[in-house]
Design a protein around this motif. Sequence first.
Motif, PDB file in Angstrom:
ATOM      1  N   GLU A 273      -3.684   3.644  -8.113  1.00  0.00           N
ATOM      2  CA  GLU A 273      -4.786   4.149  -7.300  1.00  0.00           C
ATOM      3  C   GLU A 273      -6.000   3.231  -7.388  1.00  0.00           C
ATOM      4  O   GLU A 273      -6.709   3.031  -6.402  1.00  0.00           O
ATOM      5  CB  GLU A 273      -5.147   5.574  -7.746  1.00  0.00           C
TER       6      GLU A 273
ATOM      7  N   HIS B 250     -15.527   6.619 -10.767  1.00  0.00           N
ATOM      8  CA  HIS B 250     -14.590   7.627 -10.249  1.00  0.00           C
ATOM      9  C   HIS B 250     -13.551   8.035 -11.304  1.00  0.00           C
ATOM     10  O   HIS B 250     -13.227   9.206 -11.440  1.00  0.00           O
ATOM     11  CB  HIS B 250     -13.895   7.080  -8.999  1.00  0.00           C
TER      12      HIS B 250
ATOM     13  N   TRP C  65     -13.588  -0.340  -2.126  1.00  0.00           N
ATOM     14  CA  TRP C  65     -14.416   0.203  -3.194  1.00  0.00           C
ATOM     15  C   TRP C  65     -14.789  -0.916  -4.167  1.00  0.00           C
ATOM     16  O   TRP C  65     -13.973  -1.782  -4.481  1.00  0.00           O
ATOM     17  CB  TRP C  65     -13.676   1.296  -3.959  1.00  0.00           C
TER      18      TRP C  65
ATOM     19  N   ILE D  35     -15.254   2.418  -8.633  1.00  0.00           N
ATOM     20  CA  ILE D  35     -13.931   2.845  -9.112  1.00  0.00           C
ATOM     21  C   ILE D  35     -14.025   3.281 -10.570  1.00  0.00           C
ATOM     22  O   ILE D  35     -13.456   4.303 -10.970  1.00  0.00           O
ATOM     23  CB  ILE D  35     -12.897   1.711  -8.942  1.00  0.00           C
TER      24      ILE D  35
ATOM     25  N   ARG E  26      -5.341   0.414  -5.016  1.00  0.00           N
ATOM     26  CA  ARG E  26      -5.481   0.880  -3.626  1.00  0.00           C
ATOM     27  C   ARG E  26      -6.952   1.051  -3.246  1.00  0.00           C
ATOM     28  O   ARG E  26      -7.376   0.647  -2.165  1.00  0.00           O
ATOM     29  CB  ARG E  26      -4.748   2.204  -3.421  1.00  0.00           C
ATOM     30  N   LEU E  27      -7.731   1.670  -4.135  1.00  0.00           N
ATOM     31  CA  LEU E  27      -9.147   1.879  -3.825  1.00  0.00           C
ATOM     32  C   LEU E  27      -9.873   0.548  -3.661  1.00  0.00           C
ATOM     33  O   LEU E  27     -10.714   0.398  -2.765  1.00  0.00           O
ATOM     34  CB  LEU E  27      -9.812   2.722  -4.924  1.00  0.00           C
ATOM     35  N   ASN E  28      -9.553  -0.408  -4.499  1.00  0.00           N
ATOM     36  CA  ASN E  28     -10.180  -1.722  -4.379  1.00  0.00           C
ATOM     37  C   ASN E  28      -9.792  -2.390  -3.058  1.00  0.00           C
ATOM     38  O   ASN E  28     -10.624  -2.998  -2.388  1.00  0.00           O
ATOM     39  CB  ASN E  28      -9.801  -2.615  -5.563  1.00  0.00           C
TER      40      ASN E  28
ATOM     41  N   HIS F 146      -9.160  -0.897  -0.381  1.00  0.00           N
ATOM     42  CA  HIS F 146      -9.820  -0.167   0.696  1.00  0.00           C
ATOM     43  C   HIS F 146     -11.333  -0.371   0.683  1.00  0.00           C
ATOM     44  O   HIS F 146     -12.057   0.322   1.412  1.00  0.00           O
ATOM     45  CB  HIS F 146      -9.482   1.324   0.627  1.00  0.00           C
TER      46      HIS F 146
ATOM     47  N   SER G 255       1.090   4.022  -2.923  1.00  0.00           N
ATOM     48  CA  SER G 255       0.833   5.411  -2.552  1.00  0.00           C
ATOM     49  C   SER G 255       1.982   6.317  -2.992  1.00  0.00           C
ATOM     50  O   SER G 255       1.767   7.443  -3.452  1.00  0.00           O
ATOM     51  CB  SER G 255       0.635   5.506  -1.048  1.00  0.00           C
TER      52      SER G 255
ATOM     53  N   ASP H  57       0.832  -1.199   0.000  1.00  0.00           N
ATOM     54  CA  ASP H  57       0.000   0.000   0.000  1.00  0.00           C
ATOM     55  C   ASP H  57       0.868   1.251   0.000  1.00  0.00           C
ATOM     56  O   ASP H  57       0.597   2.221  -0.715  1.00  0.00           O
ATOM     57  CB  ASP H  57      -0.929  -0.011   1.218  1.00  0.00           C
TER      58      ASP H  57
END
Length: 141
Positions: A34, A51, A43, A48, A37-39, A41, A18, A14
């Motif tokens: 990203e 977004h 999402w 996604i 990362r969103l998945n 976290h 980042s 992560d």
Amino acid sequence: MGARLRVFLTRKQDKTLSNLRTVDVPQKVKDRAEVVRLNAHGWYVEKIAAHFNWTPQTVREVLHKWQKLGLEGLWELEGRGGKPKYKEEDIVFLEECLKKEPRTYNSLQLAQKLKSDRKIELSPDRLRRVLKKRGSFGNEL
């Protein structure tokens, strides 16, 4: 409907993803990092995709590549098609010949010189375009 596509990241992964936002890498790579990362976290793929204004299938492809290849899956693969038959050193060699030798060459003679000295076969047309693009043609720079 299939199972929810979800990736799990370690803290180190992560942090690495980042940090890609601040490093000099292509924007596509930053976006893909990203997405992963969103998945991770929580999402959903559809959220996604909305977004990033992508299709859900594109998001799934990114996530599948991450699962299969890891960090390498974020970068583009080398393109299809013919690869250059010459290297930078070959063109520099020709430019040096044009600078040092008092005679003038046409593109056919340069192609023959390249073939005899460097064993590189390049058509006169292609050679002329390469030299013109570099701004070095004729005996002048």
